[in-house]
Write an enzyme that holds these catalytic residues in place. Structure first.
Site, PDB file in Angstrom:
ATOM      1  N   CYS A 135      -2.759  27.747 102.406  1.00 11.57           N
ATOM      2  CA  CYS A 135      -3.759  28.748 102.189  1.00 11.57           C
ATOM      3  C   CYS A 135      -4.496  28.422 100.714  1.00 11.57           C
ATOM      4  CB  CYS A 135      -2.864  30.101 101.973  1.00 11.57           C
ATOM      5  SG  CYS A 135      -4.486  31.349 102.398  1.00 11.57           S
ATOM      6  N   ASP A 138       4.540  39.459 104.568  1.00 11.59           N
ATOM      7  CA  ASP A 138       4.386  38.734 103.364  1.00 11.59           C
ATOM      8  C   ASP A 138       4.969  39.876 102.525  1.00 11.59           C
ATOM      9  OD1 ASP A 138       3.482  37.270 101.501  1.00 11.59           O
ATOM     10  OD2 ASP A 138       1.382  37.863 101.750  1.00 11.59           O
TER      11      ASP A 138
HETATM   12  O1  LIG Z   1      -3.485  34.305  97.123  1.00 10.29           O
HETATM   13  C1  LIG Z   1      -4.393  35.163  96.916  1.00 10.29           C
HETATM   14  O2  LIG Z   1      -4.927  35.162  96.085  1.00 10.29           O
HETATM   15  C2  LIG Z   1      -4.520  36.083  98.011  1.00 10.29           C
HETATM   16  C3  LIG Z   1      -5.371  37.230  97.839  1.00 10.29           C
HETATM   17  C4  LIG Z   1      -5.688  38.173  98.760  1.00 10.29           C
HETATM   18  C5  LIG Z   1      -5.236  38.121  99.874  1.00 10.29           C
HETATM   19  C6  LIG Z   1      -4.104  36.998 100.454  1.00 10.29           C
HETATM   20  C7  LIG Z   1      -3.873  36.297  99.272  1.00 10.29           C
HETATM   21  N1  LIG Z   1      -3.026  35.223  99.603  1.00 10.29           N
HETATM   22  C8  LIG Z   1      -1.963  34.938 100.808  1.00 10.29           C
HETATM   23  O3  LIG Z   1      -0.594  35.312 100.141  1.00 10.29           O
HETATM   24  C9  LIG Z   1       0.249  34.815 100.834  1.00 10.29           C
HETATM   25  C10 LIG Z   1       1.473  34.264 100.385  1.00 10.29           C
HETATM   26  O4  LIG Z   1       1.013  33.782  98.930  1.00 10.29           O
HETATM   27  P1  LIG Z   1       2.169  33.073  98.084  1.00 10.29           P
HETATM   28  O5  LIG Z   1       2.652  31.876  98.880  1.00 10.29           O
HETATM   29  O6  LIG Z   1       3.181  33.850  98.013  1.00 10.29           O
HETATM   30  O7  LIG Z   1       1.545  32.702  96.799  1.00 10.29           O
HETATM   31  C11 LIG Z   1      -0.466  34.028 101.808  1.00 10.29           C
HETATM   32  O8  LIG Z   1      -0.592  34.591 103.169  1.00 10.29           O
HETATM   33  C12 LIG Z   1      -1.637  33.904 101.364  1.00 10.29           C
HETATM   34  O9  LIG Z   1      -2.704  33.744 102.487  1.00 10.29           O
END
Ligand SMILES: O=C(O)c1ccccc1N[C@@H]1O[C@H](COP(=O)(O)O)[C@@H](O)[C@H]1O
Length: 211
Positions: A11, A132
């Site tokens: 992502c 998440d």
């Molecule tokens: O990463 C971002 O800035 C974000 C902002 C708004 C919605 C989703 C976002 N990220 C999502 O967060 C999860 C996991 O992130 P991490 O690996 O814990 O850093 C993932 O689904 C991203 O798509």
């Protein structure tokens, strides 16, 4: 028997360069974050160009956080994404409406599981749940052991996943897909190629039969 190998989504793609990097590393899906609050926000134009460049097989997921329905549908169309990921406290009616146009990854927090709205979402056609952490993009892992008995069949997993811990998460929860962003970066919105490659390899390692 369902395929135990999880799909892997990388992502926070913000450039053509990073889209190609992740696709060449073997990602099944790329995430493009359109939430205004995100430090990884990308424009629909860049997402569209990057998505077209990775060819016909790699999925492109538009990521939204608590945004209006019209904005989500217009942005998804402009960016030509192949699926939409929805974060935030959204009604099942809203999710159902988006799912009329796009396959949906609906993000739930552990506390949502068992709530009537979450249960309804799980039954909607074209909607896949993703577990998440409460703060998306925060890099904080969930308590996988605590989720073992309630993790929905076919759900994806996100939250603080990276090369060092994804194999263990896959072993414990057997998610249909895994998703990560913050542990794959050298700076906000800029991929670290070694971390991306290692994440994809590690996610698939534990899925081999007998592990
Ligand atoms: O990463 C971002 O800035 C974000 C902002 C708004 C919605 C989703 C976002 N990220 C999502 O967060 C999860 C996991 O992130 P991490 O690996 O814990 O850093 C993932 O689904 C991203 O798509």
């Amino acid at each position: 028997m369902p395929d135990p190998t999880p799909r892997v989504k990388v992502c926070g793609t913000t450039s053509l360069h990073d889209a190609l990097l992740s696709a060449e590393a073997g990602a099944d899906a790329l995430g493009f974050i359109f939430a205004p609050v995100s430090k990884r926000r990308v424009s629909p134009e860049v997402a569209r160009e990057a998505g077209l460049a990775v060819g016909p097989v790699v999925a492109r997921v538009g990521v939204f956080l608590n945004q209006g329905l019209t904005e989500v549908l217009r942005t998804a169309e402009a960016a030509r994404v192949s699926a939409v990921q929805l974060h935030g406290p959204l009604s099942s009616l809203y999710v159902r409406e988006v799912a009329r146009y796009h396959p949906v990854l609906r993000v739930l927090r552990p506390a949502d599981l068992g709530q009537p709205d979450a249960l309804e979402v799980l039954s909607l056609p074209g909607v896949t749940p993703m577990l998440d952490a409460p703060e998306p993009g925060g890099g904080v892992p969930l308590d996988w052991a605590a989720l073992r008995d309630v993790f929905p069949a076919g759900a994806w997993l996100a939250g603080g996943l990276g090369p060092a811990n994804v194999a263990e998460a896959v072993r414990v929860l057997r998610p249909a897909g895994v998703d990560a962003v913050s542990r794959l970066e050298k700076a906000a919105g800029v991929k670290d190629v070694e971390q991306v490659r290692a994440f994809i390899q590690a996610a698939r390692l534990q899925a081999a039969p007998g592990t």
